[in-house]
Design an enzyme around this catalytic site. Structure first.
Site, PDB file in Angstrom:
ATOM      1  N   TYR A 142       0.821  -1.213   0.000  1.00 12.56           N
ATOM      2  CA  TYR A 142       0.000   0.000   0.000  1.00 12.56           C
ATOM      3  C   TYR A 142       0.853   1.261   0.000  1.00 12.56           C
ATOM      4  CZ  TYR A 142      -4.099  -2.918   1.092  1.00 12.56           C
ATOM      5  OH  TYR A 142      -5.096  -3.848   1.045  1.00 12.56           O
ATOM      6  N   LYS A 187       3.224 -15.342   2.633  1.00 10.33           N
ATOM      7  CA  LYS A 187       3.217 -16.109   1.383  1.00 10.33           C
ATOM      8  C   LYS A 187       4.666 -16.446   1.049  1.00 10.33           C
ATOM      9  CE  LYS A 187       0.945 -17.911  -2.123  1.00 10.33           C
ATOM     10  NZ  LYS A 187       0.135 -19.138  -1.931  1.00 10.33           N
ATOM     11  N   ASP A 220      -3.343 -18.090   1.820  1.00 16.04           N
ATOM     12  CA  ASP A 220      -4.464 -18.825   1.241  1.00 16.04           C
ATOM     13  C   ASP A 220      -4.959 -19.909   2.192  1.00 16.04           C
ATOM     14  OD1 ASP A 220      -1.940 -19.834   0.778  1.00 16.04           O
ATOM     15  OD2 ASP A 220      -2.380 -20.627  -1.210  1.00 16.04           O
ATOM     16  N   ASP A 244      -5.577  -6.801   5.773  1.00 12.25           N
ATOM     17  CA  ASP A 244      -6.788  -6.170   5.254  1.00 12.25           C
ATOM     18  C   ASP A 244      -7.769  -7.240   4.786  1.00 12.25           C
ATOM     19  OD1 ASP A 244      -8.523  -4.208   4.432  1.00 12.25           O
ATOM     20  OD2 ASP A 244      -7.257  -3.432   2.834  1.00 12.25           O
ATOM     21  N   ASP A 248     -11.410  -8.616   6.908  1.00 21.06           N
ATOM     22  CA  ASP A 248     -12.718  -8.543   6.251  1.00 21.06           C
ATOM     23  C   ASP A 248     -13.380  -9.924   6.201  1.00 21.06           C
ATOM     24  OD1 ASP A 248     -12.353  -5.877   5.935  1.00 21.06           O
ATOM     25  OD2 ASP A 248     -12.621  -5.844   3.767  1.00 21.06           O
TER      26      ASP A 248
END
Length: 352
Positions: A142, A187, A220, A244, A248
């Site tokens: 970001y 990851k 994942d 983020d 959610d």
């Protein structure tokens, strides 16, 4: 009597509606307890663009830097979608986080038994779920260099060892107060930043917090486990974008993002905001869910050291939920407005 200077940033969409709820509750808390909130309302996001031509004006920055805590409603909306990255409402929020140096975002999730019916997951999966997601907030993709042409685009993701260590310390300190279990999400099978993340987290936890049980999960895999076996999690630590996404996803467990509070903490400053965003589709309809904002206010009170008041507010919110004051995002047949729910909570503050 303790007195606190609070900067209130209503922002865009339903932001003004839920921050009005927070303002009303703070007024009632002042009646019930020996505390004073000196509130300074400032513009941010799209509202600030319209008034000042920029998403984070200097007067807003000055107020935030001179406050004891900052409370934000939400930013963004379709009106400003064609703005460039650095002129958008969302950039105002990113710049605010960077200015306040609030590098750790803390997003707790507690499942209220009375809301189990609104979760898409079965009761036996969500019963007793209690977790915290700690998200690094001022680094990663970001904040990396960005470039766009007609044929390609670049978003750079970078992390330093120090950035990883400081947010890991926050997560470990939380884990030590809870079940001493920490899941670090990355990851690392693909990304170099994630490989560094895993190496630094492993070394730091092993050396500084050997009492903590550390587990690593890929993003994942973690997303899958979050909806298939959420009780396994206590404290989740991860980088900016992954945090983020996961926070959610956790909103689905509670039935709505409208139930998720958050705090963004640095060494000196703190920013509190609901997770749900600006929800422009319901702006002005009076049906915004204020619970996430009120739970964020509870977090703010604890950060200020007012745990007694925070506990009382938590009881008032729980009572409102037990009285089935449900917002429409939870129960589409509900007749309770934002104002109705706020009045229920304020009434409980004065009566319990």
């Amino acid at each position: 009597m303790n007195s606190y200077d609070i900067t209130l940033l209503p922002g865009d969409g339903i932001g003004p509606e839920v921050t009005q709820s927070v303002h009303a509750v703070m007024e009632v808390l002042q009646q019930r307890f020996p505390v004073r909130f000196n509130i300074d309302i400032k513009a941010v996001g799209g509202e600030a663009i319209d008034k000042f031509g920029e998403p984070l004006p200097q007067e807003t920055i000055d107020s935030c830097l001179n406050s004891d805590a900052v409370f934000l409603g939400a930013v963004g909306g379709p009106k400003w979608e064609n703005k460039g990255v650095y002129e958008s409402p969302e950039w105002g929020l990113l710049k605010l986080r960077e200015t306040l140096k609030v590098f750790s975002n803390i997003r707790p999730l507690s499942i209220y038994e009375d809301l189990n019916q609104f979760s898409p997951l079965k009761n036996d999966l969500i019963q007793g779920v209690e977790m915290v997601i700690v998200r690094e907030l001022t680094g990663g993709i970001y904040f990396g260099n960005k470039h766009r042409s007609d044929l390609y685009a670049v978003d750079q993701c970078t992390y330093t060892e120090n950035e990883i260590i400081r947010v890991t310390k926050v997560a470990c300190e939380l884990a030590m107060k809870r079940k001493r279990r920490l899941v670090s999400v990355d990851k690392a099978n693909v990304l170099e930043t994630s490989k560094l993340w895993r190496e630094v987290v492993t070394r730091y936890v092993t050396e500084a917090f050997p009492q903590i049980h550390l587990e690593h999960q890929l993003i994942d895999s973690c997303a899958m486990h979050l909806v298939s076996n959420p009780r396994q999690f206590d404290v989740i630590l991860t980088e900016n974008m992954f945090g983020d996404i996961l926070s959610d996803i956790s909103g689905a467990l509670s039935g709505s993002l409208g139930m998720l509070p958050s705090s963004s903490i640095g060494h000196k400053y703190a920013l509190f905001e609901p997770v749900h965003g600006s929800a422009p589709n319901i702006k002005g309809k009076g049906i915004a869910n204020p619970y996430a904002s009120l739970l964020s206010l509870e977090m703010m009170l604890r950060w200020l050291g007012e745990s007694k008041i925070a506990d009382h507010l938590a009881r008032a919110i729980k009572q409102a939920i037990q009285d089935k004051c449900f917002s429409k995002d939870l129960d589409k047949n509900s007749h309770f407005s934002t104002t109705d729910i706020t009045l229920s909570v304020t009434s409980n503050i004065l009566s319990i």
